[in-house]
Design a protein around this motif. Sequence first.
Motif, short mmCIF file in Angstrom:
data_model
loop_
_atom_site.label_atom_id
_atom_site.label_comp_id
_atom_site.label_asym_id
_atom_site.label_seq_id
_atom_site.Cartn_x
_atom_site.Cartn_y
_atom_site.Cartn_z
N ASP A 110 0.82 -1.21 0.00
CA ASP A 110 0.00 0.00 0.00
C ASP A 110 0.86 1.27 0.00
O ASP A 110 1.32 1.72 1.04
CB ASP A 110 -0.93 -0.01 1.22
CG ASP A 110 -1.90 1.16 1.22
OD1 ASP A 110 -1.93 1.92 0.24
OD2 ASP A 110 -2.63 1.32 2.22
N SER A 163 -0.03 4.28 -0.61
CA SER A 163 -0.72 5.46 -0.06
C SER A 163 -0.46 5.64 1.44
O SER A 163 -0.59 6.74 1.97
CB SER A 163 -2.23 5.36 -0.30
OG SER A 163 -2.51 5.31 -1.67
N SER A 164 -0.12 4.55 2.12
CA SER A 164 0.09 4.62 3.57
C SER A 164 1.55 4.89 3.94
O SER A 164 1.88 4.98 5.12
CB SER A 164 -0.37 3.31 4.22
OG SER A 164 0.47 2.24 3.80
N SER A 201 0.48 1.15 -6.35
CA SER A 201 0.05 -0.17 -5.88
C SER A 201 -1.04 -0.05 -4.82
O SER A 201 -1.05 0.88 -4.01
CB SER A 201 1.24 -0.94 -5.31
OG SER A 201 1.94 -0.15 -4.37
N ARG A 202 -1.97 -1.00 -4.87
CA ARG A 202 -3.04 -1.13 -3.88
C ARG A 202 -4.00 0.05 -3.85
O ARG A 202 -4.64 0.32 -2.84
CB ARG A 202 -2.46 -1.34 -2.47
CG ARG A 202 -1.53 -2.51 -2.34
CD ARG A 202 -2.28 -3.82 -2.30
NE ARG A 202 -1.37 -4.94 -2.14
CZ ARG A 202 -1.74 -6.21 -1.99
NH1 ARG A 202 -3.03 -6.51 -2.00
NH2 ARG A 202 -0.86 -7.16 -1.88
N THR A 203 -4.10 0.76 -4.95
CA THR A 203 -5.03 1.89 -4.99
C THR A 203 -5.33 2.22 -6.44
O THR A 203 -4.50 2.03 -7.32
CB THR A 203 -4.44 3.13 -4.28
OG1 THR A 203 -5.39 4.20 -4.32
CG2 THR A 203 -3.14 3.60 -4.94
N ARG A 204 -6.52 2.75 -6.66
CA ARG A 204 -6.91 3.15 -8.02
C ARG A 204 -6.32 4.50 -8.39
O ARG A 204 -5.95 4.73 -9.55
CB ARG A 204 -8.43 3.19 -8.10
CG ARG A 204 -8.98 3.48 -9.50
CD ARG A 204 -10.47 3.19 -9.51
NE ARG A 204 -11.07 3.33 -10.83
CZ ARG A 204 -12.28 2.89 -11.15
NH1 ARG A 204 -13.02 2.29 -10.24
NH2 ARG A 204 -12.76 3.04 -12.36
N TYR A 205 -6.25 5.40 -7.40
CA TYR A 205 -5.77 6.75 -7.67
C TYR A 205 -4.59 7.08 -6.77
O TYR A 205 -4.60 6.78 -5.57
CB TYR A 205 -6.89 7.77 -7.45
CG TYR A 205 -8.04 7.61 -8.40
CD1 TYR A 205 -7.92 7.96 -9.74
CD2 TYR A 205 -9.26 7.08 -7.97
CE1 TYR A 205 -8.97 7.80 -10.64
CE2 TYR A 205 -10.33 6.93 -8.85
CZ TYR A 205 -10.17 7.29 -10.18
OH TYR A 205 -11.21 7.12 -11.06
N THR A 253 -2.23 9.47 -4.56
CA THR A 253 -2.36 10.68 -3.75
C THR A 253 -1.51 11.79 -4.37
O THR A 253 -0.61 11.52 -5.19
CB THR A 253 -1.87 10.41 -2.32
OG1 THR A 253 -0.47 10.10 -2.37
CG2 THR A 253 -2.63 9.26 -1.67
N SER A 302 -4.17 5.56 -14.11
CA SER A 302 -5.28 4.94 -13.39
C SER A 302 -6.12 4.15 -14.40
O SER A 302 -5.59 3.64 -15.39
CB SER A 302 -6.11 6.02 -12.68
OG SER A 302 -7.15 5.43 -11.93
N ASP A 314 -12.83 -1.33 -13.92
CA ASP A 314 -12.19 -2.31 -13.05
C ASP A 314 -12.83 -3.67 -13.30
O ASP A 314 -14.02 -3.86 -13.02
CB ASP A 314 -12.35 -1.91 -11.58
CG ASP A 314 -11.49 -2.75 -10.65
OD1 ASP A 314 -10.96 -3.79 -11.09
OD2 ASP A 314 -11.36 -2.37 -9.47
#
Length: 272
Positions: A150, A152-153, A184-188, A190, A207, A211
């Motif tokens: 992930d 984003s995290s 990775s692990r996200t559509r969009y 940040t 993106s 899906d």
Amino acid sequence: MNASDTPVHRRSALRAGAGAAIAGALTAGCADRGDAGTSARTVPTAVSPKNPVTATTRPAAPHPAPAPHRFPGQPVQIDHGPRDRARVALTFHGQGDPAIARTVLAEAERAHARITVLAVGSWLDEHPEMARRILDGGHDLGNHTQRHIDISSMGEAEAYAEITGCAQRLRRLTGSIGTWFRPSRTRYATPLVQRLAARAGYPHVLSYDVDSLDFTSPGAAAVTRKVAGEIRNGSVVSLHFGYADTVAALPLLLTEIDRRRLRAVTTTELLT
């Protein structure tokens, strides 16, 4: 257009090859992984009389792969192409059993389709021959982070390392950091990830607007219905290597794309 490019010929080719392709992917196992290095070409290392060395080999330098493009008028984060042209982009997250990946590539090529593969760096570490196989088929090859966790995290340093780690592997294998970056692990992505991707050399983040949900293993029919129900001019479709449902659905999807008089192209071609 020659006879082999006609819709009738493409549909015939799909029907003829789909059964064998699906069967091969569903039964492929560890035995198919033994050829991981067979496609790497080698050349002798130069030996100097003044500096003798033991005989070793190194990979032959292929022509550099395409680099990222900047598309004026397009946003930093792209989720579809022009809606006024009958083209679509099938994009695949590059991970999983390479036997299935090779089957997907062969099935697309049988239908005269081109795809975009966003490869995970750790997957390329395990299967480096897949980078050249993708490019030799006329497909786009891009960056889907090093470990596929992930992004984003993550903090700035870790997220940047994920992007550049995969970019370095792509450059080593192909001479380029790849044509696209997808988080990775996200559509969009940040705003932070967008900035880090730009710093790493990617003007755009890729993106998608459709899906397939193939990673949930809903069955080939469900994957086909999901994509067929949403795809239209300019669509970017998210799919995955490594799932039997995707292999089984692909001939049906390509037939549906052909029936609608759409053309499956690389993402670069979609936006060019």
